[in-house]
Design a protein around this motif. Structure first.
Motif, PDB file in Angstrom:
ATOM      1  N   LYS A  41       0.640   9.080  -5.970  1.00 59.61           N
ATOM      2  CA  LYS A  41       1.038  10.467  -5.713  1.00 59.61           C
ATOM      3  C   LYS A  41       1.837  11.014  -6.901  1.00 59.61           C
ATOM      4  CE  LYS A  41       3.618  13.001  -2.160  1.00 59.61           C
ATOM      5  NZ  LYS A  41       4.339  12.826  -0.894  1.00 59.61           N
TER       6      LYS A  41
ATOM      7  N   SER B 232       0.830  -1.209   0.000  1.00 61.38           N
ATOM      8  CA  SER B 232       0.000   0.000   0.000  1.00 61.38           C
ATOM      9  C   SER B 232       0.864   1.258   0.000  1.00 61.38           C
ATOM     10  CB  SER B 232      -0.983   0.009   1.172  1.00 61.38           C
ATOM     11  OG  SER B 232      -0.306   0.060   2.397  1.00 61.38           O
TER      12      SER B 232
ATOM     13  N   HIS C 104       0.527   3.895  -2.923  1.00 56.76           N
ATOM     14  CA  HIS C 104       0.231   5.291  -2.570  1.00 56.76           C
ATOM     15  C   HIS C 104       1.281   6.233  -3.169  1.00 56.76           C
ATOM     16  CE1 HIS C 104      -1.123   8.728  -0.268  1.00 56.76           C
ATOM     17  NE2 HIS C 104       0.117   8.911   0.146  1.00 56.76           N
TER      18      HIS C 104
END
Length: 99
Positions: free
Chosen positions: A46, A38, A42
């Motif tokens: 981003k 994760s 993430h």
């Protein structure tokens, strides 16, 4: 060129990008970096938002780098090498050189 807030891009995010690029896998990148999937996902998301590119494209059960990611990878490698060289300069002390 679009306005990009480069303050959101750091060495950690770039290392994660390269790990995914080199492994062509989020799970393998996470394992290599010893972080969670994760966290990898993430960070890539981003970077996708900041750069306005998908960076990696689903291909069957795997992923492949986008054209943008292919162009970015060598530049990111160079940038990280320069960042490491900058840190290494901290070890230099001209006053400790022996003659």
């Amino acid at each position: 060129m679009q306005d990009v807030d480069i303050s959101q891009i750091n060495g950690r995010v770039l290392r994660i990008f390269l790990a995914v690029f080199d492994n062509v896998s989020v799970s393998k990148a996470a394992h290599q970096l010893d972080i969670s999937q994760s966290t990898v996902s993430h960070s890539i998301e981003k970077l996708r938002v900041i750069l306005g590119d998908s960076l990696f494209i689903q291909a069957g059960r795997g992923i492949i780098p986008s054209a943008h990611a292919e162009l970015m990878a060598p530049k990111v490698r160079g940038l990280l090498a320069e960042m490491e060289a900058l840190v290494d300069m901290g070890d230099y002390n001209p006053h400790t050189d022996t003659e």
